[in-house]
Design a protein around this motif. Structure first.
Motif, PDB file in Angstrom:
ATOM      1  N   VAL A 146       0.839  -1.202   0.000  1.00  0.00           N
ATOM      2  CA  VAL A 146       0.000   0.000   0.000  1.00  0.00           C
ATOM      3  C   VAL A 146       0.874   1.252   0.000  1.00  0.00           C
ATOM      4  O   VAL A 146       0.636   2.206  -0.760  1.00  0.00           O
ATOM      5  CB  VAL A 146      -0.953  -0.005   1.215  1.00  0.00           C
ATOM      6  N   LEU A 147       1.904   1.275   0.852  1.00  0.00           N
ATOM      7  CA  LEU A 147       2.809   2.431   0.901  1.00  0.00           C
ATOM      8  C   LEU A 147       3.545   2.622  -0.419  1.00  0.00           C
ATOM      9  O   LEU A 147       3.752   3.753  -0.868  1.00  0.00           O
ATOM     10  CB  LEU A 147       3.810   2.253   2.045  1.00  0.00           C
ATOM     11  N   LEU A 148       3.909   1.512  -1.062  1.00  0.00           N
ATOM     12  CA  LEU A 148       4.594   1.607  -2.351  1.00  0.00           C
ATOM     13  C   LEU A 148       3.661   2.198  -3.409  1.00  0.00           C
ATOM     14  O   LEU A 148       4.091   3.041  -4.225  1.00  0.00           O
ATOM     15  CB  LEU A 148       5.060   0.216  -2.781  1.00  0.00           C
ATOM     16  N   ALA A 149       2.393   1.789  -3.395  1.00  0.00           N
ATOM     17  CA  ALA A 149       1.426   2.340  -4.349  1.00  0.00           C
ATOM     18  C   ALA A 149       1.233   3.841  -4.132  1.00  0.00           C
ATOM     19  O   ALA A 149       1.161   4.618  -5.094  1.00  0.00           O
ATOM     20  CB  ALA A 149       0.094   1.601  -4.198  1.00  0.00           C
ATOM     21  N   ILE A 150       1.163   4.249  -2.850  1.00  0.00           N
ATOM     22  CA  ILE A 150       1.017   5.677  -2.545  1.00  0.00           C
ATOM     23  C   ILE A 150       2.240   6.460  -3.025  1.00  0.00           C
ATOM     24  O   ILE A 150       2.127   7.555  -3.597  1.00  0.00           O
ATOM     25  CB  ILE A 150       0.804   5.886  -1.034  1.00  0.00           C
ATOM     26  N   ALA A 151       3.429   5.884  -2.829  1.00  0.00           N
ATOM     27  CA  ALA A 151       4.663   6.550  -3.263  1.00  0.00           C
ATOM     28  C   ALA A 151       4.688   6.725  -4.779  1.00  0.00           C
ATOM     29  O   ALA A 151       5.070   7.797  -5.295  1.00  0.00           O
ATOM     30  CB  ALA A 151       5.867   5.735  -2.795  1.00  0.00           C
ATOM     31  N   LEU A 152       4.292   5.699  -5.518  1.00  0.00           N
ATOM     32  CA  LEU A 152       4.261   5.796  -6.981  1.00  0.00           C
ATOM     33  C   LEU A 152       3.253   6.851  -7.437  1.00  0.00           C
ATOM     34  O   LEU A 152       3.502   7.603  -8.392  1.00  0.00           O
ATOM     35  CB  LEU A 152       3.914   4.436  -7.584  1.00  0.00           C
ATOM     36  N   TRP A 153       2.109   6.891  -6.765  1.00  0.00           N
ATOM     37  CA  TRP A 153       1.101   7.898  -7.095  1.00  0.00           C
ATOM     38  C   TRP A 153       1.643   9.309  -6.882  1.00  0.00           C
ATOM     39  O   TRP A 153       1.451  10.205  -7.712  1.00  0.00           O
ATOM     40  CB  TRP A 153      -0.142   7.646  -6.235  1.00  0.00           C
ATOM     41  N   GLN A 154       2.348   9.541  -5.778  1.00  0.00           N
ATOM     42  CA  GLN A 154       2.935  10.851  -5.500  1.00  0.00           C
ATOM     43  C   GLN A 154       4.017  11.196  -6.518  1.00  0.00           C
ATOM     44  O   GLN A 154       4.155  12.357  -6.933  1.00  0.00           O
ATOM     45  CB  GLN A 154       3.517  10.869  -4.083  1.00  0.00           C
TER      46      GLN A 154
END
Length: 384
Positions: free
Chosen positions: A11-19
């Motif tokens: 989940v944190l990796l997905a948020i980082a990619l989105w940012q």
């Protein structure tokens, strides 16, 4: 806990990619970029060639899969009806491959040929009765043929004449093992109910039923070659499925009811082991096991035992935690060897009688030992 941590990291990796994508968009502010989101001729050409690339991938992977994993499929059927099942499966595969080959080529070719071009308008037909009839009637006829052939094969396989000479055997499923009950000399299974399960009577046979007096229960299934076997199937607890892959046989075992399946074995276990494809397969398996054993021995662990082929009865329903290990060995004997094996087995009635007599005998032995001890005590006291 480990699974939760993995989910949190993803989940944190997905948020980082989105940012990161938002940051990238901000860096493009003021630059001359096409944000119209309208495909250009270059975009359409790339998509068209990618369609051809994907088509090539489909067929290359299909050919690779046939070469790589083709030998792993089931080979020669070990039952009389197995050829019908294999024929139906092969016909289905051939039809699917032909239809898939034609449709995929057409889809990807037309996607490239009629890709978008600037100034070109798409030509389409809102309705075409002939085309609708062609791609509706042809599949309907083909599917009807497959269904009719399947029903014909199913009827031939499942039909058992009441007057037909068969060997009646019950397969009893429970988490997580199988038991086989033989109908004895009368070839009729006695009544059974889970309420009668107690001690050595592990399948709940009604011992008062006259047909139960010669029933035999075993944990290793023996069947004779060249004789039709009629399996009656029960389940003690949950839904199981009796699956005998080499015999092309499968039937659900449903709690509260009796299902059945019949087939005639055409190869003994010894004969099937000697078939060329099986000899090669066993040799390949043992070569892999030998290689694995070298690594195990180097670690100080015991080596793997050599593999020997056996027919197996498996459960083909996910019935619980140990479902993967729910299996029973099947041995196909010659009729003479089968009769000799069967004669050496005790009936359930005799096993129950023996189990009831054992505690009495133990009690008698204790009484004898107690009397002897008392006599010895009396002798010792007299000597004093």
């Amino acid at each position: 806990m480990t699974s939760l941590l993995v989910i949190i990291v993803l989940v944190l990796l997905a948020i980082a990619l989105w940012q990161l994508t938002k940051i990238f968009d901000l860096t493009q502010v003021g630059s001359n970029s096409d944000n119209s989101e309208i495909a250009t001729d270059k975009d359409n050409n790339i998509q068209g060639y990618l369609m051809f690339g994907f088509l090539a991938f489909i067929y290359i992977f299909t050919i690779y899969g046939l070469i790589k994993w083709g030998p792993l499929v089931l080979h020669t059927p070990a039952s009389a009806h197995g050829g019908q099942v294999d024929n139906l499966m092969n016909i289905t595969w051939i039809l699917i491959f032909i239809v898939q080959a034609i449709t995929q080529v057409l889809v990807h070719y037309f996607a490239f040929k009629y890709r978008g071009k600037e100034g070109q308008k798409a030509l389409f037909f809102a309705d075409n009765n002939k085309l609708e009839a062609v791609w509706s009637i042809i599949p309907a006829v083909v599917l009807a043929g497959l269904i009719l052939y399947g029903l014909y094969a199913w009827t031939n396989i499942m039909f058992v004449d009441e007057d037909e000479d068969t060997v009646v055997i019950e397969l009893y499923a429970q988490q997580f093992n199988w038991k086989a009950r033989y109908s004895g000399e009368d070839n009729v299974l006695g009544k059974a109910n889970v309420r009668y399960i107690e001690g050595v009577n592990a399948v709940g046979i009604d011992l008062a039923d006259p047909y139960s007096q010669d029933d035999i229960v075993v944990t290793e299934l023996h069947i004779p070659k060249g004789k039709k076997i009629l399996f009656k199937m029960r389940s003690q607890d949950v839904l199981h499925s009796a699956y005998m892959p080499h015999f092309r046989a499968q039937m659900n075992c449903v709690p509260g009811m009796v299902t059945q399946f019949a087939f005639e074995p055409i190869y003994t276990t010894a004969e099937y082991r000697e078939l060329p494809f099986m000899v090669e397969k066993v040799a390949n398996i043992n070569a892999l096991r030998a290689k694995k054993s070298e690594a195990l021995v180097a670690k100080g662990e015991p080596a793997l035992d050599p593999y020997t082929f056996d027919y197996l009865l498996l459960c083909n329903k996910i019935c619980g935690a140990s479902h993967y290990n729910m299996q029973m060995k099947i041995i196909v004997d010659t009729p003479e060897d089968y009769q000799a094996w069967l004669k050496g087995k005790a009936t359930v009635v005799n096993e129950v009688k023996a189990s009831l007599a054992a505690p009495a005998a133990t009690g008698d032995a204790k009484s004898i030992d107690s009397s002897s001890a008392k006599k010895d005590d009396v002798a010792v006291m007299a000597a004093k």
